[in-house]
Scaffold this motif. Structure first.
Motif, PDB file in Angstrom:
ATOM      1  N   ASP A   1       0.815  -1.222   0.000  1.00 33.76           N
ATOM      2  CA  ASP A   1       0.000   0.000   0.000  1.00 33.76           C
ATOM      3  C   ASP A   1       0.845   1.268   0.000  1.00 33.76           C
ATOM      4  O   ASP A   1       0.326   2.369   0.105  1.00 33.76           O
ATOM      5  N   GLY A   2       2.177   1.133  -0.092  1.00 29.76           N
ATOM      6  CA  GLY A   2       3.067   2.290  -0.127  1.00 29.76           C
ATOM      7  C   GLY A   2       3.617   2.689   1.223  1.00 29.76           C
ATOM      8  O   GLY A   2       4.430   3.598   1.310  1.00 29.76           O
ATOM      9  N   SER A   3       3.197   2.027   2.280  1.00 32.50           N
ATOM     10  CA  SER A   3       3.706   2.371   3.602  1.00 32.50           C
ATOM     11  C   SER A   3       5.026   1.652   3.872  1.00 32.50           C
ATOM     12  O   SER A   3       5.365   0.664   3.233  1.00 32.50           O
ATOM     13  N   VAL A   4       5.759   2.173   4.838  1.00 30.42           N
ATOM     14  CA  VAL A   4       7.033   1.606   5.256  1.00 30.42           C
ATOM     15  C   VAL A   4       6.987   1.447   6.767  1.00 30.42           C
ATOM     16  O   VAL A   4       6.649   2.385   7.484  1.00 30.42           O
ATOM     17  N   VAL A   5       7.329   0.253   7.251  1.00 30.85           N
ATOM     18  CA  VAL A   5       7.370  -0.003   8.691  1.00 30.85           C
ATOM     19  C   VAL A   5       8.829  -0.108   9.107  1.00 30.85           C
ATOM     20  O   VAL A   5       9.589  -0.887   8.547  1.00 30.85           O
ATOM     21  N   LEU A   6       9.224   0.690  10.094  1.00 26.72           N
ATOM     22  CA  LEU A   6      10.582   0.693  10.622  1.00 26.72           C
ATOM     23  C   LEU A   6      10.611  -0.109  11.917  1.00 26.72           C
ATOM     24  O   LEU A   6       9.726   0.037  12.756  1.00 26.72           O
ATOM     25  N   THR A   7      11.626  -0.949  12.074  1.00 25.40           N
ATOM     26  CA  THR A   7      11.789  -1.719  13.311  1.00 25.40           C
ATOM     27  C   THR A   7      13.194  -1.508  13.848  1.00 25.40           C
ATOM     28  O   THR A   7      14.129  -1.212  13.104  1.00 25.40           O
ATOM     29  N   HIS A   8      13.321  -1.671  15.151  1.00 24.20           N
ATOM     30  CA  HIS A   8      14.622  -1.588  15.812  1.00 24.20           C
ATOM     31  C   HIS A   8      14.747  -2.807  16.706  1.00 24.20           C
ATOM     32  O   HIS A   8      13.979  -2.970  17.643  1.00 24.20           O
ATOM     33  N   HIS A   9      15.702  -3.673  16.388  1.00 27.45           N
ATOM     34  CA  HIS A   9      15.893  -4.944  17.089  1.00 27.45           C
ATOM     35  C   HIS A   9      14.599  -5.747  17.162  1.00 27.45           C
ATOM     36  O   HIS A   9      14.256  -6.316  18.198  1.00 27.45           O
ATOM     37  N   GLY A  10      13.857  -5.768  16.060  1.00 29.25           N
ATOM     38  CA  GLY A  10      12.655  -6.576  15.955  1.00 29.25           C
ATOM     39  C   GLY A  10      11.385  -5.946  16.494  1.00 29.25           C
ATOM     40  O   GLY A  10      10.309  -6.522  16.368  1.00 29.25           O
ATOM     41  N   ARG A  11      11.467  -4.781  17.091  1.00 26.11           N
ATOM     42  CA  ARG A  11      10.283  -4.116  17.647  1.00 26.11           C
ATOM     43  C   ARG A  11       9.904  -2.936  16.763  1.00 26.11           C
ATOM     44  O   ARG A  11      10.764  -2.201  16.286  1.00 26.11           O
ATOM     45  N   ALA A  12       8.604  -2.756  16.560  1.00 31.09           N
ATOM     46  CA  ALA A  12       8.118  -1.664  15.709  1.00 31.09           C
ATOM     47  C   ALA A  12       8.576  -0.322  16.267  1.00 31.09           C
ATOM     48  O   ALA A  12       8.438  -0.047  17.460  1.00 31.09           O
ATOM     49  N   ALA A  13       9.153   0.502  15.396  1.00 32.00           N
ATOM     50  CA  ALA A  13       9.639   1.808  15.815  1.00 32.00           C
ATOM     51  C   ALA A  13       8.909   2.941  15.108  1.00 32.00           C
ATOM     52  O   ALA A  13       8.996   4.088  15.531  1.00 32.00           O
ATOM     53  N   GLY A  14       8.186   2.635  14.038  1.00 29.79           N
ATOM     54  CA  GLY A  14       7.442   3.666  13.341  1.00 29.79           C
ATOM     55  C   GLY A  14       6.871   3.174  12.031  1.00 29.79           C
ATOM     56  O   GLY A  14       7.345   2.190  11.473  1.00 29.79           O
ATOM     57  N   THR A  15       5.835   3.868  11.574  1.00 30.03           N
ATOM     58  CA  THR A  15       5.211   3.569  10.291  1.00 30.03           C
ATOM     59  C   THR A  15       5.111   4.862   9.504  1.00 30.03           C
ATOM     60  O   THR A  15       4.656   5.876  10.024  1.00 30.03           O
ATOM     61  N   LEU A  16       5.554   4.810   8.274  1.00 26.78           N
ATOM     62  CA  LEU A  16       5.504   5.981   7.395  1.00 26.78           C
ATOM     63  C   LEU A  16       4.564   5.684   6.245  1.00 26.78           C
ATOM     64  O   LEU A  16       4.571   4.592   5.696  1.00 26.78           O
ATOM     65  N   ARG A  17       3.767   6.668   5.869  1.00 26.34           N
ATOM     66  CA  ARG A  17       2.805   6.479   4.785  1.00 26.34           C
ATOM     67  C   ARG A  17       2.927   7.603   3.762  1.00 26.34           C
ATOM     68  O   ARG A  17       3.386   8.689   4.074  1.00 26.34           O
ATOM     69  N   ALA A  18       2.504   7.315   2.563  1.00 25.02           N
ATOM     70  CA  ALA A  18       2.379   8.280   1.459  1.00 25.02           C
ATOM     71  C   ALA A  18       3.667   9.056   1.204  1.00 25.02           C
ATOM     72  O   ALA A  18       4.708   8.467   0.991  1.00 25.02           O
ATOM     73  N   ALA A  19       3.571  10.384   1.236  1.00 27.43           N
ATOM     74  CA  ALA A  19       4.705  11.241   0.878  1.00 27.43           C
ATOM     75  C   ALA A  19       5.885  11.064   1.828  1.00 27.43           C
ATOM     76  O   ALA A  19       7.042  11.093   1.399  1.00 27.43           O
ATOM     77  N   ARG A  20       5.607  10.869   3.108  1.00 29.31           N
ATOM     78  CA  ARG A  20       6.702  10.668   4.073  1.00 29.31           C
ATOM     79  C   ARG A  20       7.453   9.378   3.772  1.00 29.31           C
ATOM     80  O   ARG A  20       8.672   9.324   3.890  1.00 29.31           O
ATOM     81  N   ALA A  21       6.742   8.332   3.381  1.00 31.37           N
ATOM     82  CA  ALA A  21       7.387   7.065   3.038  1.00 31.37           C
ATOM     83  C   ALA A  21       8.267   7.234   1.806  1.00 31.37           C
ATOM     84  O   ALA A  21       9.397   6.725   1.766  1.00 31.37           O
ATOM     85  N   GLU A  22       7.784   7.949   0.814  1.00 33.32           N
ATOM     86  CA  GLU A  22       8.573   8.185  -0.396  1.00 33.32           C
ATOM     87  C   GLU A  22       9.829   8.995  -0.091  1.00 33.32           C
ATOM     88  O   GLU A  22      10.909   8.693  -0.590  1.00 33.32           O
ATOM     89  N   LYS A  23       9.689  10.014   0.739  1.00 31.55           N
ATOM     90  CA  LYS A  23      10.836  10.835   1.118  1.00 31.55           C
ATOM     91  C   LYS A  23      11.856   9.992   1.889  1.00 31.55           C
ATOM     92  O   LYS A  23      13.067  10.101   1.661  1.00 31.55           O
ATOM     93  N   PHE A  24      11.371   9.154   2.802  1.00 33.95           N
ATOM     94  CA  PHE A  24      12.259   8.273   3.570  1.00 33.95           C
ATOM     95  C   PHE A  24      13.013   7.326   2.637  1.00 33.95           C
ATOM     96  O   PHE A  24      14.231   7.163   2.760  1.00 33.95           O
ATOM     97  N   LEU A  25      12.325   6.691   1.707  1.00 31.87           N
ATOM     98  CA  LEU A  25      12.960   5.736   0.798  1.00 31.87           C
ATOM     99  C   LEU A  25      14.029   6.407  -0.063  1.00 31.87           C
ATOM    100  O   LEU A  25      15.103   5.835  -0.298  1.00 31.87           O
ATOM    101  N   ALA A  26      13.759   7.613  -0.508  1.00 26.77           N
ATOM    102  CA  ALA A  26      14.756   8.339  -1.297  1.00 26.77           C
ATOM    103  C   ALA A  26      15.988   8.650  -0.451  1.00 26.77           C
ATOM    104  O   ALA A  26      17.131   8.521  -0.917  1.00 26.77           O
ATOM    105  N   GLU A  27      15.773   9.026   0.801  1.00 26.64           N
ATOM    106  CA  GLU A  27      16.887   9.366   1.678  1.00 26.64           C
ATOM    107  C   GLU A  27      17.688   8.132   2.092  1.00 26.64           C
ATOM    108  O   GLU A  27      18.911   8.169   2.147  1.00 26.64           O
ATOM    109  N   VAL A  28      17.003   7.029   2.344  1.00 25.76           N
ATOM    110  CA  VAL A  28      17.695   5.820   2.799  1.00 25.76           C
ATOM    111  C   VAL A  28      18.523   5.204   1.666  1.00 25.76           C
ATOM    112  O   VAL A  28      19.563   4.594   1.914  1.00 25.76           O
TER     113      VAL A  28
END
Length: 78
Positions: free
Chosen positions: A14-41
């Motif tokens: 669905d275009g979202s990105v889920v971030l985890t840290h040591h297996g635990r959910a640390a954040g969810t990014l959707r839409a424009a924020r997810a695209e910006k994150f993917l470009a930066e990463v």
């Protein structure tokens, strides 16, 4: 000080990105924020980028703050 580690991300259909840290959910990014994150990463250090986006980035002053007199009771020392 060693760099951040233990971060991973998963892209969902669905275009979202889920971030985890040591297996635990640390954040969810959707839409424009997810695209910006993917470009930066993709253009930088993945671990550092994910640490910044999750807010789990340490600035190196934790040890100094622990020794400050006003924090002595918080850490069990008097």
């Amino acid at each position: 000080m060693p760099g951040p580690s233990g971060f991973r991300y998963v892209r969902h259909g669905d275009g979202s990105v889920v971030l985890t840290h040591h297996g635990r959910a640390a954040g969810t990014l959707r839409a424009a924020r997810a695209e910006k994150f993917l470009a930066e990463v993709e253009s930088g250090d993945e671990q550092l980028v994910m640490a910044r986006w999750t807010g789990a980035y340490r600035f190196g002053n934790e040890r100094t703050a622990r020794r400050h007199p006003r924090n002595q009771d918080r850490f069990g020392r008097r």
